[in-house]
Design an enzyme around this catalytic site. Structure first.
Site, mmCIF file in Angstrom:
data_model
loop_
_atom_site.group_PDB
_atom_site.id
_atom_site.type_symbol
_atom_site.label_atom_id
_atom_site.label_comp_id
_atom_site.label_asym_id
_atom_site.label_seq_id
_atom_site.Cartn_x
_atom_site.Cartn_y
_atom_site.Cartn_z
ATOM 1 N N ASP A 62 2.594 0.373 -6.155
ATOM 2 C CA ASP A 62 2.446 0.525 -7.741
ATOM 3 C C ASP A 62 0.293 0.199 -7.348
ATOM 4 O O ASP A 62 -0.619 0.811 -7.744
ATOM 5 C CB ASP A 62 2.877 -0.988 -8.038
ATOM 6 C CG ASP A 62 3.039 -0.905 -9.363
ATOM 7 O OD1 ASP A 62 1.985 -0.579 -9.751
ATOM 8 O OD2 ASP A 62 3.946 -1.278 -10.146
ATOM 9 N N THR A 63 -0.077 -1.045 -7.730
ATOM 10 C CA THR A 63 -1.446 -1.761 -8.268
ATOM 11 C C THR A 63 -1.465 -1.485 -6.327
ATOM 12 O O THR A 63 -3.371 -1.152 -6.543
ATOM 13 C CB THR A 63 -0.966 -3.140 -8.112
ATOM 14 O OG1 THR A 63 -0.741 -4.244 -7.407
ATOM 15 C CG2 THR A 63 -0.697 -3.274 -9.938
ATOM 16 N N GLY A 64 -0.928 -1.674 -5.565
ATOM 17 C CA GLY A 64 -1.804 -1.092 -4.061
ATOM 18 C C GLY A 64 -2.587 -2.906 -4.004
ATOM 19 O O GLY A 64 -2.854 -2.405 -2.705
ATOM 20 N N LYS A 114 2.990 5.059 -6.928
ATOM 21 C CA LYS A 114 3.183 5.180 -8.129
ATOM 22 C C LYS A 114 0.992 5.254 -8.415
ATOM 23 O O LYS A 114 0.640 4.216 -9.023
ATOM 24 C CB LYS A 114 3.298 3.873 -9.147
ATOM 25 C CG LYS A 114 4.711 3.563 -9.163
ATOM 26 C CD LYS A 114 4.878 2.470 -10.068
ATOM 27 C CE LYS A 114 6.338 2.175 -9.918
ATOM 28 N NZ LYS A 114 6.704 0.669 -10.299
ATOM 29 N N THR A 138 -0.837 -5.362 -2.707
ATOM 30 C CA THR A 138 0.300 -6.063 -1.782
ATOM 31 C C THR A 138 0.219 -5.466 -0.757
ATOM 32 O O THR A 138 -0.413 -6.100 0.297
ATOM 33 C CB THR A 138 1.321 -5.631 -2.224
ATOM 34 O OG1 THR A 138 2.261 -5.906 -2.965
ATOM 35 C CG2 THR A 138 2.972 -6.449 -0.971
ATOM 36 N N GLU A 186 6.842 0.720 3.387
ATOM 37 C CA GLU A 186 6.770 0.069 2.004
ATOM 38 C C GLU A 186 7.864 1.181 1.297
ATOM 39 O O GLU A 186 8.158 1.951 1.112
ATOM 40 C CB GLU A 186 5.705 -0.486 1.551
ATOM 41 C CG GLU A 186 5.269 -0.817 0.247
ATOM 42 C CD GLU A 186 6.056 -2.680 -0.513
ATOM 43 O OE1 GLU A 186 7.625 -2.122 0.075
ATOM 44 O OE2 GLU A 186 4.693 -3.412 -0.276
ATOM 45 N N ASP A 187 8.436 -0.250 0.126
ATOM 46 C CA ASP A 187 9.108 1.117 -1.281
ATOM 47 C C ASP A 187 8.508 1.323 -2.022
ATOM 48 O O ASP A 187 8.922 2.424 -2.006
ATOM 49 C CB ASP A 187 10.261 -0.282 -1.380
ATOM 50 C CG ASP A 187 9.786 -1.292 -2.074
ATOM 51 O OD1 ASP A 187 8.501 -1.006 -2.193
ATOM 52 O OD2 ASP A 187 10.218 -1.718 -3.137
ATOM 53 N N ASP A 207 14.726 -4.096 -6.593
ATOM 54 C CA ASP A 207 15.513 -5.435 -8.050
ATOM 55 C C ASP A 207 15.071 -5.329 -9.068
ATOM 56 O O ASP A 207 14.184 -5.003 -9.377
ATOM 57 C CB ASP A 207 15.401 -6.663 -6.723
ATOM 58 C CG ASP A 207 14.148 -7.223 -6.782
ATOM 59 O OD1 ASP A 207 13.454 -6.669 -6.561
ATOM 60 O OD2 ASP A 207 14.365 -7.845 -7.517
HETATM 61 P P1 IMP Z 1 1.622 -3.521 -6.019
HETATM 62 O O1 IMP Z 1 0.750 -4.168 -5.109
HETATM 63 O O2 IMP Z 1 1.361 -3.890 -6.871
HETATM 64 O O3 IMP Z 1 1.688 -2.268 -5.255
HETATM 65 O O4 IMP Z 1 3.521 -3.826 -5.932
HETATM 66 C C1 IMP Z 1 4.099 -3.231 -4.946
HETATM 67 C C2 IMP Z 1 5.476 -4.840 -4.903
HETATM 68 O O5 IMP Z 1 5.726 -4.697 -5.600
HETATM 69 C C3 IMP Z 1 6.875 -3.073 -3.757
HETATM 70 O O6 IMP Z 1 6.551 -4.330 -2.398
HETATM 71 C C4 IMP Z 1 8.066 -3.453 -4.517
HETATM 72 O O7 IMP Z 1 8.574 -4.288 -4.020
HETATM 73 C C5 IMP Z 1 7.635 -4.429 -6.182
HETATM 74 N N1 IMP Z 1 7.775 -2.799 -6.602
HETATM 75 C C6 IMP Z 1 6.055 -2.366 -7.672
HETATM 76 N N2 IMP Z 1 7.136 -1.458 -9.016
HETATM 77 C C7 IMP Z 1 8.284 -1.716 -8.242
HETATM 78 C C8 IMP Z 1 9.895 -0.994 -9.238
HETATM 79 O O8 IMP Z 1 9.066 -0.296 -10.088
HETATM 80 N N3 IMP Z 1 11.169 -1.904 -9.608
HETATM 81 C C9 IMP Z 1 10.947 -3.180 -8.877
HETATM 82 N N4 IMP Z 1 10.035 -3.674 -8.009
HETATM 83 C C10 IMP Z 1 8.905 -2.916 -7.464
HETATM 84 MG MG MG Z 2 8.232 -3.972 -1.476
#
Ligand code: IMP
Ligand code: MG
Length: 193
Positions: free
Chosen positions: A99-101, A128, A103, A95-96, A157
């Protein structure tokens, strides 16, 4: 000047370190590990990472949607599923950013229930960590980011723009305003029939 979070050189160094850890982990395994890229954000990292791995691997791709502009929506949709047979295999999900975890938690649970792989290793370029909404563990990461920053470049992006920048950075307000202008013009393009 742009606020750079990871230069291309730092990214390649992180790829080498992570690839080394993965090779150690799977060196005595009796099956070929499957590396899964989470589209689209992880593509740049995935390509650089797998080129640092010198053992045989299989690659696959999956896509989910959870982001809208500059924030995570928390609602996850599966857009493209894995195509390889991964039941009983060692899986590396690339994964890139976590963040919240939400996804990766969704992806991990979905894969576990549907395909029952032998193991799942979670790899992310950026963690993060303080932004987690759930307890989600990352096995290997490039760098931990302790502040809430919106990242662009190297797969990250802003409304599908900036993925092609070769490093990770934080766009400033001026750049976002410029991009908004470009995007609003683009949506006004009249499609000829
Ligand atoms: P999560 O579900 O909050 O952990 O988000 C993860 C997904 O959100 C990643 O797969 C990213 O594609 C996208 N994402 C999270 N932070 C960023 C950011 O700072 N810039 C762009 N995309 C982000
Ligand atoms: Mg991603």
């Amino acid at each position: 000047m742009r606020e750079i979070v990871m230069t291309h050189e730092e990214i390649i160094e992180a790829c080498k370190r992570i690839a080394g850890e993965l090779e150690k982990k799977f060196k005595n395994s009796d099956s070929i590990p499957v590396f899964v890229c989470v589209l689209k954000g992880a593509t740049n990292f995935f390509m650089d990472l797998i080129q640092q791995v010198s053992m045989p691997i299989i690659t696959d791709y999956m896509q989910v949607n959870s982001y809208n502009g500059t924030s995570s929506t928390g609602v996850i949709h599966l857009k493209k599923d894995i195509t390889e047979n991964i039941t009983g295999k060692d899986l590396v999900i690339v994964e890139d950013v976590v963040d919240t975890g939400l996804t990766l938690n969704y992806i991990k649970q979905y894969i576990q229930i549907k395909y029952n792989p032998r193991s799942i290793t979670i790899v992310t370029l950026i963690d993060k960590k303080p932004l987690r909404k759930i307890d989600f563990h990352v096995d290997l990461c490039g760098v931990v980011l302790n502040e809430n920053k919106f990242l662009c470049g190297y797969g990250f992006d802003y409304h599908e723009l900036l993925r092609n920048v070769p490093y990770v950075y934080v766009p400033d307000k001026k750049e976002i305003t410029e991009l908004d202008k470009i995007l609003s013009k683009d949506s006004k393009v009249i499609v000829k029939k």
